[in-house]
Scaffold this motif. Structure first.
Motif, short mmCIF file in Angstrom:
data_model
loop_
_atom_site.label_atom_id
_atom_site.label_comp_id
_atom_site.label_asym_id
_atom_site.label_seq_id
_atom_site.Cartn_x
_atom_site.Cartn_y
_atom_site.Cartn_z
N ILE A 13 1.09 -1.43 -0.11
CA ILE A 13 -0.05 0.08 -0.11
C ILE A 13 0.77 1.19 0.05
CG2 ILE A 13 -1.66 1.48 1.37
CD1 ILE A 13 -2.90 -1.43 2.17
N GLN A 14 1.94 1.26 0.70
CA GLN A 14 2.85 2.29 0.94
C GLN A 14 3.53 2.41 -0.55
OE1 GLN A 14 5.55 1.97 4.20
NE2 GLN A 14 3.98 1.99 5.65
N ALA A 15 3.89 1.47 -0.96
CA ALA A 15 4.71 1.74 -2.48
C ALA A 15 3.63 2.14 -3.48
CB ALA A 15 5.01 0.37 -2.72
N LEU A 16 2.33 1.65 -3.47
CA LEU A 16 1.45 2.27 -4.17
C LEU A 16 1.07 3.47 -4.11
CD1 LEU A 16 -0.73 1.61 -6.64
CD2 LEU A 16 -2.26 0.86 -4.74
N LYS A 17 0.93 4.09 -3.05
CA LYS A 17 0.68 5.33 -2.93
C LYS A 17 1.74 6.37 -3.23
CE LYS A 17 -2.63 5.04 1.14
NZ LYS A 17 -2.82 5.01 2.56
N ARG A 18 3.20 5.96 -3.04
CA ARG A 18 4.15 6.61 -3.55
C ARG A 18 4.30 6.75 -5.04
NH1 ARG A 18 8.06 3.41 -0.72
NH2 ARG A 18 7.36 3.28 1.23
N VAL A 19 3.89 5.63 -5.71
CA VAL A 19 3.84 5.64 -7.10
C VAL A 19 2.64 6.54 -7.73
CG1 VAL A 19 3.51 4.38 -9.37
CG2 VAL A 19 5.12 3.35 -7.58
N GLU A 20 1.66 6.59 -6.99
CA GLU A 20 0.45 7.46 -7.50
C GLU A 20 0.84 8.94 -7.22
OE1 GLU A 20 -3.32 4.55 -7.02
OE2 GLU A 20 -2.63 5.48 -5.17
N ARG A 21 1.45 9.25 -6.06
CA ARG A 21 1.73 10.49 -5.64
C ARG A 21 2.85 11.12 -6.48
NH1 ARG A 21 2.62 9.54 -0.45
NH2 ARG A 21 4.82 9.15 -0.73
N ASN A 22 3.78 10.34 -7.07
CA ASN A 22 4.88 10.82 -7.86
C ASN A 22 4.49 10.91 -9.35
OD1 ASN A 22 6.61 11.03 -5.63
ND2 ASN A 22 7.29 9.08 -5.66
N LYS A 23 3.32 10.29 -9.44
CA LYS A 23 2.92 10.28 -10.87
C LYS A 23 3.73 9.54 -11.80
CE LYS A 23 0.27 14.35 -10.59
NZ LYS A 23 -0.36 14.04 -9.57
N GLY A 24 4.44 8.27 -11.04
CA GLY A 24 5.21 7.30 -11.84
C GLY A 24 5.14 7.24 -13.17
N SER A 25 6.07 6.74 -13.91
CA SER A 25 6.25 6.57 -15.36
C SER A 25 5.84 5.15 -15.38
CB SER A 25 7.41 6.94 -15.74
OG SER A 25 8.60 5.98 -15.42
N HIS A 26 5.06 4.70 -16.45
CA HIS A 26 4.69 3.35 -16.93
C HIS A 26 5.65 2.60 -16.97
CE1 HIS A 26 5.61 4.32 -21.00
NE2 HIS A 26 5.18 5.25 -21.06
N GLY A 27 5.45 1.32 -16.88
CA GLY A 27 6.64 0.21 -17.07
C GLY A 27 6.67 -0.30 -18.39
N VAL A 28 7.31 -1.41 -18.78
CA VAL A 28 7.54 -2.02 -20.00
C VAL A 28 6.10 -2.37 -20.64
CG1 VAL A 28 9.68 -2.77 -19.67
CG2 VAL A 28 7.91 -4.23 -19.24
N ASP A 29 5.06 -2.58 -19.69
CA ASP A 29 3.92 -3.11 -20.13
C ASP A 29 2.86 -1.83 -20.81
OD1 ASP A 29 3.07 -1.59 -18.07
OD2 ASP A 29 2.23 -3.53 -17.10
N GLY A 30 3.45 -0.65 -20.53
CA GLY A 30 2.78 0.78 -20.91
C GLY A 30 1.66 1.13 -20.04
N MET A 31 1.38 0.36 -19.11
CA MET A 31 0.29 0.70 -18.23
C MET A 31 0.61 1.99 -17.59
SD MET A 31 -1.56 -1.38 -14.81
CE MET A 31 -1.71 -2.64 -15.94
N GLN A 32 -0.59 3.03 -17.65
CA GLN A 32 -0.61 4.21 -16.88
C GLN A 32 -0.93 4.08 -15.53
OE1 GLN A 32 -3.17 6.82 -19.21
NE2 GLN A 32 -1.85 6.86 -20.94
N VAL A 33 -0.24 4.98 -14.82
CA VAL A 33 -0.35 5.00 -13.49
C VAL A 33 -1.83 4.94 -12.77
CG1 VAL A 33 0.22 6.17 -11.09
CG2 VAL A 33 1.91 6.10 -12.76
N GLN A 34 -2.86 5.82 -13.32
CA GLN A 34 -4.20 5.66 -13.11
C GLN A 34 -4.93 4.41 -13.28
OE1 GLN A 34 -2.75 7.81 -15.53
NE2 GLN A 34 -4.44 8.00 -17.17
#
Length: 55
Positions: A13-34
């Motif tokens: 949960i902490q990791a997911l919140k950090r990614v969402e808060r930082n608007k992390g870039s998509h991975g190799v699969d191209g999935m957008q953070v939202q």
């Protein structure tokens, strides 16, 4: 750190919140953070099983 510890609910949960808060870039699969949270809701069980099995 063991994989079981990495996969503990609070850590994830902490990791997911950090990614969402930082608007992390998509991975190799191209999935957008939202799209990440809804995907995890539906696919988490099989993902966790695969990670624990090392597959």
């Amino acid at each position: 750190m063991l994989m079981e510890q990495v996969l503990e609910r609070e850590n994830l949960i902490q990791a997911l919140k950090r990614v969402e808060r930082n608007k992390g870039s998509h991975g190799v699969d191209g999935m957008q953070v939202q799209n990440l949270r809804p995907h995890l809701v539906t696919a988490w069980h099989s993902m966790k099983t695969s990670l624990l099995q090392g597959t």
